[in-house]
Enzyme design. Structure first.
Site, PDB file in Angstrom:
ATOM      1  CG  ASP A   1      -4.480  34.769  39.189  1.00  0.00           C
ATOM      2  OD1 ASP A   1      -3.601  35.658  39.247  1.00  0.00           O
ATOM      3  OD2 ASP A   1      -5.623  34.895  39.655  1.00  0.00           O
TER       4      ASP A   1
ATOM      5  CG  ASP B   1       0.325  40.745  42.919  1.00  0.00           C
ATOM      6  OD1 ASP B   1       0.314  40.439  44.127  1.00  0.00           O
ATOM      7  OD2 ASP B   1       0.241  39.909  41.996  1.00  0.00           O
TER       8      ASP B   1
ATOM      9  CD  GLU C   1       0.978  36.324  39.956  1.00  0.00           C
ATOM     10  OE1 GLU C   1       0.004  35.534  39.906  1.00  0.00           O
ATOM     11  OE2 GLU C   1       1.062  37.267  40.761  1.00  0.00           O
TER      12      GLU C   1
ATOM     13  CE  LYS D   1      -5.233  38.390  40.136  1.00  0.00           C
ATOM     14  NZ  LYS D   1      -5.562  37.290  41.059  1.00  0.00           N
TER      15      LYS D   1
ATOM     16  NE  ARG E   1       0.969  29.853  44.415  1.00  0.00           N
ATOM     17  CZ  ARG E   1      -0.175  29.368  44.907  1.00  0.00           C
ATOM     18  NH1 ARG E   1      -0.365  28.068  45.055  1.00  0.00           N
ATOM     19  NH2 ARG E   1      -1.134  30.196  45.280  1.00  0.00           N
TER      20      ARG E   1
ATOM     21  CE  LYS F   1       2.668  38.206  43.492  1.00  0.00           C
ATOM     22  NZ  LYS F   1       1.360  37.580  43.713  1.00  0.00           N
TER      23      LYS F   1
ATOM     24  CG  ASP G   1      -1.698  38.692  39.362  1.00  0.00           C
ATOM     25  OD1 ASP G   1      -1.739  38.124  38.256  1.00  0.00           O
ATOM     26  OD2 ASP G   1      -1.885  38.109  40.451  1.00  0.00           O
TER      27      ASP G   1
HETATM   28  N1  BES Z   1      -1.761  38.515  43.602  1.00  0.00           N
HETATM   29  C1  BES Z   1      -2.647  37.444  43.847  1.00  0.00           C
HETATM   30  C2  BES Z   1      -3.025  37.345  45.326  1.00  0.00           C
HETATM   31  C3  BES Z   1      -3.980  38.381  45.811  1.00  0.00           C
HETATM   32  C4  BES Z   1      -5.343  38.101  45.900  1.00  0.00           C
HETATM   33  C5  BES Z   1      -3.545  39.615  46.217  1.00  0.00           C
HETATM   34  C6  BES Z   1      -6.210  39.036  46.383  1.00  0.00           C
HETATM   35  C7  BES Z   1      -4.427  40.568  46.689  1.00  0.00           C
HETATM   36  C8  BES Z   1      -5.749  40.288  46.788  1.00  0.00           C
HETATM   37  C9  BES Z   1      -2.006  36.122  43.426  1.00  0.00           C
HETATM   38  O1  BES Z   1      -1.109  36.199  42.394  1.00  0.00           O
HETATM   39  C10 BES Z   1      -3.110  35.255  42.971  1.00  0.00           C
HETATM   40  O2  BES Z   1      -3.674  35.540  41.952  1.00  0.00           O
HETATM   41  N2  BES Z   1      -3.422  34.199  43.717  1.00  0.00           N
HETATM   42  C11 BES Z   1      -4.485  33.337  43.389  1.00  0.00           C
HETATM   43  C12 BES Z   1      -3.974  31.913  43.507  1.00  0.00           C
HETATM   44  C13 BES Z   1      -4.916  30.883  43.008  1.00  0.00           C
HETATM   45  C14 BES Z   1      -4.968  30.925  41.492  1.00  0.00           C
HETATM   46  C15 BES Z   1      -4.472  29.512  43.452  1.00  0.00           C
HETATM   47  C16 BES Z   1      -5.616  33.576  44.377  1.00  0.00           C
HETATM   48  O3  BES Z   1      -5.327  33.760  45.558  1.00  0.00           O
HETATM   49  O4  BES Z   1      -6.755  33.624  43.959  1.00  0.00           O
HETATM   50 ZN    ZN Z   2      -0.176  37.976  42.116  1.00  0.00          ZN
HETATM   51 MG    MG Z   3      -2.034  35.933  40.518  1.00  0.00          MG
END
Ligand code: BES
Ligand code: ZN
Ligand code: MG
Length: 475
Positions: free
Chosen positions: A321, A262, A323, A251, A325, A239, A244
């Site tokens: 968010d 990220d 993104e 966020k 996946r 990834k 992000d």
């Molecule tokens: N990059 C984040 C995941 C992440 C979260 C990395 C905390 C490091 C620390 C990912 O893109 C993301 O935002 N995931 C969301 C998904 C949700 C919207 C279903 C998440 O985990 O909050």
């Molecule tokens: Zn992310």
């Molecule tokens: Mg995200």
């Protein structure tokens, strides 16, 4: 075993690192009249400095009970503590309590422990270079330790440097330039598709994430080919979201600065490729790094958008968010459609869900193949870059059913998002029989000795090198 490694300038002044267990110290202590019970006992993580006339000796304790990976951790801690003292003089490691593998682990820790932020002018030892010279050890062993430690440091430090860079210094153009440079240096084939090309190729899920960005996309494909015609080819996908913001599903600002991390999956992948090439590992690597950021603008993709991924499946975007996946779906689909690989592993800072579940104790591991799963679990244990297996049970498919597309990109329930994400990704793996997915946000970026804030841990490089070595042995 005694190994000495030296900095650029040889001087007559020596630094000796003498390693003891409690038992070996007990037998040797009479030779050290300066020490008493109170000061040193060979306990794990005990360090003691002994000035001699023409040398300084550092007594280093590893304790009596230690797993091999703990040796690296002790050495790392030691060299971090003394990083300002051990840098330029030739040094001698005397570690009779270790076998060859353990000695190598110790030397790895010594060098990895000197890592500093890229904007500091160090990594002092590293920049000066070093050489291992034979002492009492057999020369081929010393040579081999030197090669693999130096390979590891080059790969892991490069991964850490890029992960640690602030967002404004790792825009797509800057990272792509770097990837081009390492490809040139190591003879990787390199190609990269910008947003327009991605749209033409049908990489619609990836392109959707990039469409709101002021910087163009770079769907990057890099291949390392070894010389062994019988070698296996392993697919690695990392990834690579450079920052992000969450996009329109913005966020919370409190921790948003961490989102420079990220691209930790991608860093692990290109760090691994550097090390593998330096070691000339007899295994081929096909890597895809879908490089973009997840930005917010009037062009950004919107919740409710339906986009078509490379494999023709449609995705309803319910949260911009989620993104990672989206980008990985296209990378997996593209790699499985266009390349033949023995095993396919993706690594991603994918979900907060995995962070909440495991903290920084391990990464979440998903796989459809038992022997790949076992191999990853074992490599994780061996390198102390641990993983724990979570299920890919079909009932989780219920969570990503959509009324308007083949899938939706989130479940809308506050339950098991790392499993939901893994299940989502599985639909884009083209039925690859040996796929594994590593969700590693808190592992890649977290507590480290060289920083008071969260920073790059180097997670993934040693893990993947061990896995690649396993595949190499199968030739
Ligand atoms: N990059 C984040 C995941 C992440 C979260 C990395 C905390 C490091 C620390 C990912 O893109 C993301 O935002 N995931 C969301 C998904 C949700 C919207 C279903 C998440 O985990 O909050
Ligand atoms: Zn992310
Ligand atoms: Mg995200």
């Amino acid at each position: 075993m005694t190994v000495s490694f030296s900095g650029k300038k040889h001087s007559s002044y020596e630094q000796i690192f003498s390693v003891f267990t409690e038992t070996s110290w007990e037998k040797t202590r009479d030779k050290y009249p300066q020490t008493t019970d109170n000061f040193f006992s060979g306990n794990k993580n005990q360090f003691f400095v002994l000035p001699h006339l023409n040398s300084t000796e550092f007594l280093i304790g590893v304790g009596d009970q230690f797993a091999n990976h703990e040796i690296q951790a002790v050495a790392n801690k030691f060299s971090y503590f003394f990083r300002n003292n051990i840098l330029s003089a030739p040094t001698l490691l005397s570690a009779p309590v270790f076998d060859k593998y353990q000695t190598e682990e110790f030397v790895k820790g010594l060098f990895l422990g000197t890592y500093m932020y890229p904007f500091r002018k160090n990594h002092p030892v590293w920049k000066k270079g070093f050489s291992l010279v034979e002492e009492n050890a057999d020369p081929s062993t010393v040579r081999q330790i030197k090669t693999s430690v130096s390979a590891l440091c080059r790969g892991q430090f490069d991964a850490m440097d890029w992960l640690n860079k602030p967002a404004n210094l790792k825009k797509n153009g800057q990272l792509s330039e770097h990837l081009k440079q390492i490809s040139k240096k190591y003879g990787f084939s390199y190609k990269s598709y910008n947003r327009e090309k991605c749209e033409k190729l049908g990489l619609g899920a990836f392109a959707a994430v990039n469409q709101g960005s002021a910087t163009d996309a770079a769907f990057t494909i890099m291949e390392y080919h070894c010389k062994d015609p019988k070698a296996k080819t392993i697919g690695l996908i990392g990834k690579c979201v450079l920052f992000d913001t969450g996009g329109i599903s913005l966020k919370n600002p409190a921790n948003m600065h961490y989102m420079k991390s990220d691209m930790g999956g991608a860093a692990a992948v290109f760090g691994t490729m550097i090390a593998a090439a330096e070691m000339q590992l007899p295994v081929n690597i096909t890597a895809i790094l879908p490089v973009t950021d997840n930005a917010i603008s009037e062009k950004a993709y919107l919740p409710s958008d339906v986009v078509t991924a490379y494999n023709g499946k449609t995705i309803e975007v319910l949260d911009t968010d989620a993104e990672g996946r989206m980008t990985l779906a296209d990378a997996l689909a593209y790699l499985t459609k266009n390349y033949k690989t023995e095993a396919l592993i993706d690594i991603a800072t994918l979900t907060g869900s995995a962070v909440r579940m495991f903290g920084d104790s391990c990464g979440a591991l998903f796989s459809n193949n038992n022997s790949l799963l076992e191999m990853l679990l074992q490599s994780g244990q061996k390198t102390a870059q641990r993983l724990w297996n979570l299920p890919l049970w079909d009932e989780w498919n219920d969570e990503i059913q959509s009324d308007v597309a083949d899938f939706r990109n989130i479940s809308m329930k506050p339950v098991g998002d790392c499993i939901v994400a893994a299940k989502f990704l599985e639909h884009f793996t083209g039925g690859h029989p040996a796929w594994a997915h590593l969700d590693v946000a808190a592992m890649a970026f977290g507590k480290v000795n060289y920083s008071s804030e969260k920073a790059a841990t180097g997670y993934g490089v040693q893990l993947f090198l061990d896995v690649l070595q396993n595949f190499a042995e199968k030739n």
